[in-house]
Design an enzyme around this catalytic site. Structure first.
Site, PDB file in Angstrom:
ATOM      1  N   ILE A 193      21.074  53.945   4.237  1.00 63.83           N
ATOM      2  CA  ILE A 193      21.590  55.187   4.791  1.00 63.83           C
ATOM      3  C   ILE A 193      20.502  56.259   4.785  1.00 63.83           C
ATOM      4  O   ILE A 193      19.616  56.272   3.941  1.00 63.83           O
ATOM      5  CB  ILE A 193      22.854  55.703   4.062  1.00 63.83           C
ATOM      6  CG1 ILE A 193      22.586  56.027   2.615  1.00 63.83           C
ATOM      7  CG2 ILE A 193      24.002  54.717   4.199  1.00 63.83           C
ATOM      8  CD1 ILE A 193      23.744  56.716   1.924  1.00 63.83           C
ATOM      9  N   CYS A 194      20.576  57.120   5.774  1.00 61.63           N
ATOM     10  CA  CYS A 194      19.679  58.273   5.850  1.00 61.63           C
ATOM     11  C   CYS A 194      20.459  59.416   6.488  1.00 61.63           C
ATOM     12  O   CYS A 194      21.658  59.311   6.705  1.00 61.63           O
ATOM     13  CB  CYS A 194      18.396  57.947   6.605  1.00 61.63           C
ATOM     14  SG  CYS A 194      18.574  57.727   8.365  1.00 61.63           S
ATOM     15  N   ALA A 195      19.786  60.485   6.789  1.00 71.51           N
ATOM     16  CA  ALA A 195      20.455  61.671   7.313  1.00 71.51           C
ATOM     17  C   ALA A 195      21.128  61.392   8.660  1.00 71.51           C
ATOM     18  O   ALA A 195      22.294  61.721   8.853  1.00 71.51           O
ATOM     19  CB  ALA A 195      19.478  62.832   7.422  1.00 71.51           C
ATOM     20  N   GLU A 239      24.434  58.800   6.360  1.00 72.80           N
ATOM     21  CA  GLU A 239      25.141  58.862   5.077  1.00 72.80           C
ATOM     22  C   GLU A 239      26.583  59.300   5.227  1.00 72.80           C
ATOM     23  O   GLU A 239      27.447  58.837   4.500  1.00 72.80           O
ATOM     24  CB  GLU A 239      24.385  59.734   4.071  1.00 72.80           C
ATOM     25  CG  GLU A 239      24.229  61.182   4.434  1.00 72.80           C
ATOM     26  CD  GLU A 239      25.306  62.066   3.856  1.00 72.80           C
ATOM     27  OE1 GLU A 239      26.139  61.617   3.061  1.00 72.80           O
ATOM     28  OE2 GLU A 239      25.311  63.233   4.227  1.00 72.80           O
TER      29      GLU A 239
END
Length: 100
Positions: free
Chosen positions: A7-9, A39
Site C-alpha cells: 500500500i502507498c498513498a 492505503e
C-alpha cells in the site's frame, strides 16, 4: 501460497513495484500472490493478506497497522526506501518473505 499486499498513498508507485515483484517471483518459481492499492482502500479489502508492505511515504502508518492486523497473524513492514526508489522487486520480495 503467500499473499502480499503493498500500500502507498495513491497506489501508483507500488503498482510498478508490484509488477517487478511478480516478475521476480515467476522467474524464481515462488508461490506468491501480490496486490497493490492505496492505503485508504486496504481497510475495505476482503482479500486475505499474510504480509502487508507499506510504501515509505506511508511508513508512519506502521504502528497503527501493526496494532490492527498483527493479532490476526499479518506481518507488517515498511519497504526499504532504497529498494523502493530503485524499484528492486527482488530485494523487496526477498525481505518480505523473510518476515514469515
Amino acid at each position: 501460497m503467500t499473499y502480499i499486499t503493498l500500500i502507498c498513498a495513491a497506489g501508483l508507485s507500488t503498482s510498478m513495484l508490484m509488477e517487478k515483484m511478480k516478475a521476480y517471483a515467476a522467474s524464481h518459481h515462488l508461490d506468491v500472490q501480490i496486490e497493490a492499492m492505496p492505503e485508504g482502500k486496504f481497510e475495505n479489502c476482503s482479500r486475505h493478506t499474510d504480509i502487508l508492505l507499506l510504501g515509505p511515504q506511508v511508513g508512519y502508518l506502521r504502528e497503527d497497522m501493526e496494532t490492527r492486523y498483527r493479532p490476526a497473524g499479518m506481518k507488517v513492514a515498511v519497504i526499504d526506501m532504497m529498494d523502493y526508489g530503485m524499484m528492486d522487486g527482488g530485494a523487496v520480495l526477498s525481505k518480505a518473505l523473510r518476515l514469515l
